[in-house]
Design an enzyme around this catalytic site. Structure first.
Site: not given
Ligand SMILES: *Cc1c(COP(=O)(O)O)cnc(C)c1O
Length: 404
Positions: A198, A224, A362
């Site tokens: 990820d 991001k 989260c």
């Molecule tokens: C932001 C984030 C996500 C989720 O990204 P989405 O654009 O909301 O799908 C997953 N993992 C990490 C580490 C994040 O920072």
């Protein structure tokens, strides 16, 4: 030459006021701001060549298709994927992870093992729990230490020939820890397990080379990294993407459809059912161009300077504790002051025009580890300044005075 004042002029939002104060935007780990260069691409798309792609013979459709596919090539080059068709456009990191988790339903059986880390975002936990429920596979967790680092000896002990899949983030969104994914990938491959990374928090700071890393899957979101929301990418090794079943059925992803049988399109279209976020994909490419123009080397040097400065200044405040103290971290500071609730601090900072994140980010398992309800998280980008950090430090001092 890197000049933050020049760079800030690219971001219209940075000159707005919030509650009568100049905006100080320190919620970059949740989403980054958008430079004019990317906004222009979005406006240009809807002003000049908005059309559905891949199917039209008309000029607009061909122009849109060419730009969309050019963006795929930009992303391929940026992450050093071997083939452009290994880049699948998604709606974001969450979508990419779900696509892979869904596909692995076909490969896993009862008592197979999959490994997650204690440092994950919910979107790299929940889809795998759902996968385990469907298949009877077992979810194991790499534990973390007080500094917010993964304990690698424990990871080694979890690996076995039953391990089929390992999924970890490159960088933790809650703490900023940069995980040793090179090691994790190498060790996982030794037992024949596939690895998904990820990259939602790494890609704003680091340029991952997916071939050098030997990652099987790597996912991220455009928003991001200075791109728009609702678009992202899944990199998958060709061999894996060929093996994985499609995620969603629909238009675009088929070769031939009859009521008896449907055959699927080749990569990447097999995984791109329906009309995609065309404008978003093109803007994603523009965001990558923008970041590369600023230069990741410059970004890294400057953000490290901001991180060091902010860490020193914040730690001067008595009773302030930073969570995530690895010496390998990105420009993220998660902290609390004594027993004051993070939400209350965040509310006072907002009155001062300062945007930070408060809560569990989260990543509830991390908060449980530290036995706290959440933290205040300030995450810095290359367009932030030391003067803004000074404003944050003053704001935190003021909040502490008001709340304790
Ligand atoms: C932001 C984030 C996500 C989720 O990204 P989405 O654009 O909301 O799908 C997953 N993992 C990490 C580490 C994040 O920072």
């Amino acid at each position: 030459m890197f000049n933050v004042e020049t760079i800030r002029q690219d971001f219209p939002i940075l000159s707005r006021k919030v509650n009568g104060k100049p905006l100080v935007y320190f919620d970059n780990a949740a989403t980054s701001q958008t430079p004019q260069q990317v906004i222009d691409v979005i406006v240009d798309y809807y002003s000049n060549y908005n059309a559905n792609i891949h199917r039209g013979v008309h000029t607009l459709s061909q122009e849109a298709t060419d730009l969309y596919e050019a963006a795929r090539h930009k992303i391929q080059a940026h992450f050093n994927a071997k083939h452009a068709h290994e880049i699948i456009f998604t709606s974001g990191t969450t979508h990419g992870i779900n696509l892979v988790a869904n596909g692995f339903s076909s490969f896993l059986k009862k008592d197979d093992e999959v490994i997650v880390s204690a440092l994950e975002h919910h979107s790299n936990i929940v889809p795998w729990q759902m996968l385990c429920e469907r298949t009877g596979a077992i979810l194991k967790v790499i534990p973390m230490n007080e500094d917010g680092e993964l304990i690698l000896s424990e990871f080694d002990a979890l690996l076995s020939k039953n391990t089929k899949l390992v999924f970890v983030n490159h960088v933790s969104n809650a703490l900023g820890t940069i995980n040793p994914i090179e090691y994790i990938i190498k060790k996982s491959h030794e037992v024949g397990a596939a690895v998904l990374i990820d990259g939602a928090q790494s890609t704003p700071h680091i340029v991952p080379d997916v071939q050098a890393l030997d990652a099987d899957f790597y996912v991220t979101s455009a928003h991001k990294i200075c791109g728009p929301t609702g678009v992202g990418m899944l990199y998958g090794k060709e061999a894996w993407l060929k093996k994985l079943p499609p995620y969603q059925g629909g238009g675009e992803m088929i070769d031939e459809v009859t009521f008896e049988k449907t055959t699927y399109a080749d990569l990447p279209h097999k995984f791109e059912a329906g009309t995609p976020n065309i404008c978003g994909g093109i803007a994603f490419g523009a965001a990558i161009d923008y970041m590369n123009n600023v230069g990741f080397e410059n970004i890294s040097v400057y953000e490290t300077e901001l991180l060091t400065y902010a860490t020193e200044k914040l730690l001067e405040i008595e009773g302030l504790k930073i969570y995530g103290t690895s010496d390998k971290k990105t420009s993220v500071i998660s902290f609390n002051i004594e027993d004051i609730h993070p939400y209350d601090v965040g509310t006072i900072l907002d009155k001062l025009g300062i945007a930070v994140r408060t809560g569990h980010h989260c990543a509830q398992p991390i908060m449980d580890f530290y036995k706290i309800p959440g933290t205040i998280r300030a995450s810095f980008s290359f367009y932030n300044t030391k003067a803004e950090i000074d404003a944050l430090v003053e704001g935190v001092k003021k909040a502490k005075m008001m709340l304790s």
